[in-house]
Enzyme design. Structure first.
Site: not given
Length: 327
Positions: A197, A207, A220, A236, A251, A277, A316
């Site tokens: 991610k 968000r 982050r 990872e 992602k 998004s 979506y």
């Protein structure tokens, strides 16, 4: 004048020929619809930066899942928006938390006919907007956070989740969750790990959807993946599989097709990719201005993610695509 004996375009001449030799096929079963359920609202609230997507009440969420099921989408992932947030994000594991209540609703409605995934993180529930609890220095305490992730996993499993999906990018999160699930009788619940991610600039509309802002204008980048790196992402992924991940995720999706392809070549578990998004909103915005054919671009993009090696695509566009595909 000599002409080539082999003409690849022969097999492109008609739609039926193109379908016959298509290398990549997209099906509604490949799609997962991300859905938002909000505590304390009386009716669904449209999300302006995600046209066509809403924060749902428990009842409107049930209606939306029924609609999705009617067009062929049989997998959803839930994100919760609590009425009250706190430093630990305790709403994430509260048995009466909004996602746990919604999971029970949907399990009652659909039994095993719909795959219910639950995003497993704390950022929607913390008052500081980070994916874990903060240390005295103000950074995320990795090891204390994964203890809370284990509690969230148990709450989600007990509420009826088919799959828990840790998205916080904490080291050791998969092992902690696997240990908690196995130790409490939920050894049959799979883990979909958000393994690669990235700290992307494409999460803005999400968000908005979960009402998250990071305290002090922070970010982050200390725990999400650096977008410059692909080899690290594969590390990872391998680590999460070693810790017990049943599925792994990349992602965002479109801007990391190379990572999807490399992961597909190296690991045997199912790979998910999240068409996020911002990727969705850009298509919608350009289509609203008449600059592109939105449905055609959506189909092209999601097909590209599948072609790159993803088995499952969170998007979506799931409902619209399923309807177009004749699900």
């Amino acid at each position: 004048m000599s002409f080539p004996a082999r003409r690849l375009r022969r097999l492109r001449r008609t739609p039926a020929l193109r379908r016959l030799v298509a290398e990549t096929r997209l099906h509604p079963d490949d799609l997962v619809a991300p859905l938002f359920v909000r505590e304390g609202i009386e009716e669904a609230q449209p999300i302006l930066s995600l046209p066509g997507v809403a924060q749902h009440t428990r009842e409107s969420l049930r209606d939306e899942v029924r609609r999705l099921r009617s067009v062929g989408v049989s997998s959803v992932i839930l994100f919760g928006v609590p009425a009250v947030k706190d430093p630990e994000g305790s709403g994430a594991w509260d048995p009466k938390g909004i996602v746990q209540l919604a999971l029970r609703d949907l399990r009652d409605d659909h039994g095993d006919d719909v795959v219910l995934m639950a995003d497993l993180c704390l950022d929607e529930y913390t008052d500081h907007g980070h994916c874990g609890i903060l240390s005295a220095r103000g950074d995320v305490d990795n090891d204390a956070t994964i203890e809370l992730y284990a509690r969230v996993a148990l709450a989600q499993a007990e509420a009826g989740a088919d799959i828990v999906a840790p998205s916080g990018m904490m080291d050791g999160q998969v092992a902690a969750i696997r240990g908690a699930l196995d130790g409490d009788g939920y050894s049959d619940i799979p883990i979909l790990a958000y393994s690669a991610k990235y700290a992307s600039a494409l999460y803005g509309p999400f968000r908005d959807a979960v009402d998250v802002s990071i305290v002090g204008g922070g970010n982050r980048k200390a725990y999400q993946q650096d977008w410059s790196n692909a080899r690290e992402a594969l590390e990872e992924i391998r680590l999460d599989i070693e810790e017990g991940a049943d599925m792994v995720m990349v992602k965002p999706a479109l801007t990391y097709l190379d990572v999807i392809t490399r992961a597909r070549a190296e690991v045997g578990v199912p790979i998910a990719a999240y068409h996020v998004s911002g990727e969705y909103a850009m298509v919608k915005a350009a289509a609203e201005r008449g600059w592109i054919d939105g449905p055609a671009v959506a189909l092209e993009q999601i097909s590209a993610i599948k072609r790159a090696g993803a088995d499952v695509v969170l998007t979506y566009f799931a409902g619209d695509l399923a309807e177009a595909l004749g699900g």
